[in-house]
Design a protein around this motif. Structure first.
Motif, PDB file in Angstrom:
ATOM      1  N   ALA A  56      -5.330 -15.734  -2.890  1.00  0.00           N
ATOM      2  CA  ALA A  56      -4.582 -14.717  -3.295  1.00  0.00           C
ATOM      3  C   ALA A  56      -4.930 -13.301  -2.962  1.00  0.00           C
ATOM      4  O   ALA A  56      -4.203 -12.376  -2.342  1.00  0.00           O
ATOM      5  N   GLN A  57      -6.536 -13.066  -2.750  1.00  0.00           N
ATOM      6  CA  GLN A  57      -6.960 -12.019  -2.391  1.00  0.00           C
ATOM      7  C   GLN A  57      -6.829 -11.907  -0.941  1.00  0.00           C
ATOM      8  O   GLN A  57      -6.560 -10.773  -0.488  1.00  0.00           O
ATOM      9  N   MET A  58      -6.949 -12.847  -0.254  1.00  0.00           N
ATOM     10  CA  MET A  58      -6.702 -12.870   1.083  1.00  0.00           C
ATOM     11  C   MET A  58      -5.257 -12.465   1.326  1.00  0.00           C
ATOM     12  O   MET A  58      -4.820 -11.535   2.464  1.00  0.00           O
ATOM     13  N   ALA A  59      -4.372 -13.072   0.763  1.00  0.00           N
ATOM     14  CA  ALA A  59      -3.018 -12.589   0.947  1.00  0.00           C
ATOM     15  C   ALA A  59      -2.654 -11.155   0.704  1.00  0.00           C
ATOM     16  O   ALA A  59      -2.113 -10.448   1.383  1.00  0.00           O
ATOM     17  N   ALA A  60      -3.517 -10.542  -0.488  1.00  0.00           N
ATOM     18  CA  ALA A  60      -3.140  -9.332  -0.657  1.00  0.00           C
ATOM     19  C   ALA A  60      -3.810  -8.392   0.411  1.00  0.00           C
ATOM     20  O   ALA A  60      -3.300  -7.263   0.919  1.00  0.00           O
ATOM     21  N   ASN A  61      -4.804  -8.753   1.029  1.00  0.00           N
ATOM     22  CA  ASN A  61      -5.419  -7.960   1.944  1.00  0.00           C
ATOM     23  C   ASN A  61      -4.694  -7.922   3.328  1.00  0.00           C
ATOM     24  O   ASN A  61      -4.277  -6.866   3.999  1.00  0.00           O
ATOM     25  N   MET A  62      -3.904  -9.053   3.595  1.00  0.00           N
ATOM     26  CA  MET A  62      -3.020  -9.213   4.842  1.00  0.00           C
ATOM     27  C   MET A  62      -1.762  -8.366   4.336  1.00  0.00           C
ATOM     28  O   MET A  62      -1.325  -7.540   5.289  1.00  0.00           O
ATOM     29  N   TRP A  63      -1.074  -8.426   3.286  1.00  0.00           N
ATOM     30  CA  TRP A  63       0.054  -7.497   2.982  1.00  0.00           C
ATOM     31  C   TRP A  63      -0.375  -6.071   3.125  1.00  0.00           C
ATOM     32  O   TRP A  63       0.343  -5.167   3.439  1.00  0.00           O
ATOM     33  N   ASN A  64      -1.788  -5.663   2.502  1.00  0.00           N
ATOM     34  CA  ASN A  64      -2.084  -4.292   2.771  1.00  0.00           C
ATOM     35  C   ASN A  64      -2.101  -3.856   4.007  1.00  0.00           C
ATOM     36  O   ASN A  64      -1.695  -2.953   4.631  1.00  0.00           O
ATOM     37  N   GLU A  65      -2.515  -4.831   4.883  1.00  0.00           N
ATOM     38  CA  GLU A  65      -2.750  -4.459   6.393  1.00  0.00           C
ATOM     39  C   GLU A  65      -1.332  -4.150   7.036  1.00  0.00           C
ATOM     40  O   GLU A  65      -1.005  -3.378   7.808  1.00  0.00           O
ATOM     41  N   TYR A  66      -0.504  -5.099   6.646  1.00  0.00           N
ATOM     42  CA  TYR A  66       0.860  -5.108   7.242  1.00  0.00           C
ATOM     43  C   TYR A  66       1.671  -3.818   6.558  1.00  0.00           C
ATOM     44  O   TYR A  66       2.497  -3.162   7.603  1.00  0.00           O
ATOM     45  N   PHE A  67       1.735  -3.472   5.506  1.00  0.00           N
ATOM     46  CA  PHE A  67       2.484  -2.417   4.744  1.00  0.00           C
ATOM     47  C   PHE A  67       1.946  -0.986   5.270  1.00  0.00           C
ATOM     48  O   PHE A  67       2.374  -0.122   5.377  1.00  0.00           O
ATOM     49  N   ASP A  68       0.465  -1.219   5.239  1.00  0.00           N
ATOM     50  CA  ASP A  68      -0.226   0.224   5.671  1.00  0.00           C
ATOM     51  C   ASP A  68       0.408   0.577   7.191  1.00  0.00           C
ATOM     52  O   ASP A  68       0.572   1.631   7.582  1.00  0.00           O
ATOM     53  N   PHE A  69       0.512  -0.511   8.019  1.00  0.00           N
ATOM     54  CA  PHE A  69       0.930  -0.349   9.425  1.00  0.00           C
ATOM     55  C   PHE A  69       2.483   0.090   9.209  1.00  0.00           C
ATOM     56  O   PHE A  69       2.735   1.252  10.125  1.00  0.00           O
ATOM     57  N   LYS A  70       3.178  -0.384   8.528  1.00  0.00           N
ATOM     58  CA  LYS A  70       4.778  -0.081   8.751  1.00  0.00           C
ATOM     59  C   LYS A  70       4.747   1.220   7.896  1.00  0.00           C
ATOM     60  O   LYS A  70       5.745   1.990   8.432  1.00  0.00           O
ATOM     61  N   SER A  71       4.035   1.897   7.206  1.00  0.00           N
ATOM     62  CA  SER A  71       4.082   3.058   6.555  1.00  0.00           C
ATOM     63  C   SER A  71       3.495   4.106   7.582  1.00  0.00           C
ATOM     64  O   SER A  71       3.605   5.432   7.252  1.00  0.00           O
ATOM     65  N   GLY A  72       2.651   3.671   8.448  1.00  0.00           N
ATOM     66  CA  GLY A  72       1.918   4.681   9.436  1.00  0.00           C
ATOM     67  C   GLY A  72       0.618   5.081   8.655  1.00  0.00           C
ATOM     68  O   GLY A  72      -0.016   5.953   9.396  1.00  0.00           O
ATOM     69  N   LEU A  73       0.198   4.512   7.496  1.00  0.00           N
ATOM     70  CA  LEU A  73      -0.926   5.224   7.038  1.00  0.00           C
ATOM     71  C   LEU A  73      -2.104   4.934   7.642  1.00  0.00           C
ATOM     72  O   LEU A  73      -2.996   5.861   7.695  1.00  0.00           O
ATOM     73  N   ASP A  74      -2.255   3.813   8.573  1.00  0.00           N
ATOM     74  CA  ASP A  74      -3.542   3.461   9.421  1.00  0.00           C
ATOM     75  C   ASP A  74      -3.465   3.985  10.678  1.00  0.00           C
ATOM     76  O   ASP A  74      -4.541   3.447  11.511  1.00  0.00           O
ATOM     77  N   LEU A  75      -2.675   4.668  11.178  1.00  0.00           N
ATOM     78  CA  LEU A  75      -2.490   5.066  12.623  1.00  0.00           C
ATOM     79  C   LEU A  75      -3.488   5.896  13.057  1.00  0.00           C
ATOM     80  O   LEU A  75      -4.249   5.730  14.205  1.00  0.00           O
TER      81      LEU A  75
END
Length: 299
Positions: A56-75
């Motif tokens: 579940a923690q791995m999944a949370a990290n993956m979702w965080n990676e995905y959503f941060d990219f979609k929002s442009g936070l990690d550019l």
């Protein structure tokens, strides 16, 4: 995706938030309560809980990676949450598929565990997974509000300690707060350290994390106070005779924890401050493991 890329994606440093509370919850239940099942059965249940929370923690990290990219936070972020998509060019769709898979696995395993222990694990598990999804996703991600630390602490600290203890005891008692409260706080401090490290980037993107709301200096002071509180919590219950004096070995965690505070106070750039994340996670692991070891030795 290569294996090293996968390891970076799941962020092993954060997995202490899944592993440590399981160890502490099991150790406290064994040392302070009469196991409701044979020890081998309790250990098997504990391993199942561990598999659920790590995935579940791995999944949370993956979702965080995905959503941060979609929002442009990690550019423009050099370190931290960004990397797999922005720097390594992995397709967002691949990250999303992996995240879905790692979300489904703990749900299926949790259903099996619930059938053997209690069906109450199903709503508890769904709630924890929902919090992990809402932490990074949704119209108003919790990670961008002042409630991110509280949400992660409750879902990954409090809930995991309680669930693990329950598979040993078949009951929830007030004394389980003894391990659950510091676990909740320390998991929250990992997230707070992360937000202090990313302070400038988060603020530039309009996030309203706790440390942005109260200010960076106040955030560092609060972090130090929370670390000190966890030590005082141990000492208080040791003097009350409710935990073994051996558990006070956990105060050793103060060394890496306060080093994280000093790094955050001294440096302003995210690259140097990234070391604070390492020491914060290390301190949390040391606290949980030595607390658990002290309970077992005392028993």
């Amino acid at each position: 995706m290569t294996f090293p890329q996968f390891i970076r994606l799941v962020r092993p440093r954060t997995l202490t938030a899944a592993f440590s509370p399981v160890v502490l919850g099991a150790a406290y239940a064994y040392a302070s309560h009469t196991p409701a099942h044979p020890i081998a059965v309790c250990l098997a249940y504990t391993l199942m809980v561990l598999a659920c929370v790590i995935s579940a923690q791995m999944a949370a990290n993956m979702w965080n990676e995905y959503f941060d990219f979609k929002s442009g936070l990690d550019l423009n972020q050099a370190i931290g949450n960004s990397g797999s998509i922005v720097r390594e060019g992995i397709a967002p769709s691949q990250i999303k598929r992996l995240a879905v898979s790692f979300t489904i696995f703990p749900l299926c395993l949790g259903f099996f565990l619930s059938a053997m222990v209690t069906w109450w694990f199903i709503p508890a598990g769904i709630l924890c997974i929902l919090v992990s999804l809402l932490y990074s996703g949704g119209p108003k991600p919790l990670s961008r509000t002042p409630f991110g630390e509280v949400a992660s602490g409750l879902a990954m600290g409090f809930a995991i300690v309680m669930i693990t203890a329950f598979v040993w005891t078949d009951a929830l008692t007030w004394d389980l707060l003894i391990p659950a409260v510091p676990s909740t706080i320390l998991i929250g401090t990992i997230m707070m350290t992360n937000n202090l490290r990313d302070f400038s980037n988060d603020k530039a993107h309009g996030r309203r994390t706790l440390v942005i709301c109260i200010g960076k200096s106040a955030g560092i002071q609060l972090l130090a106070i929370l670390f000190a509180f966890c030590n005082a919590w141990l000492v208080g219950f040791a003097f009350a005779g409710l935990i073994s004096w051996w558990s006070l070995a956990a105060v050793v965690y103060t060394v890496p924890a306060m080093r994280a505070v000093r790094i955050l106070d001294r440096y302003a750039d995210s690259i140097n401050m990234d070391a604070a994340m390492k020491f914060s996670a290390m301190g949390t692991t040391v606290y949980h493991i030595l607390f658990a070891a002290g309970l077992l030795i005392g028993h």
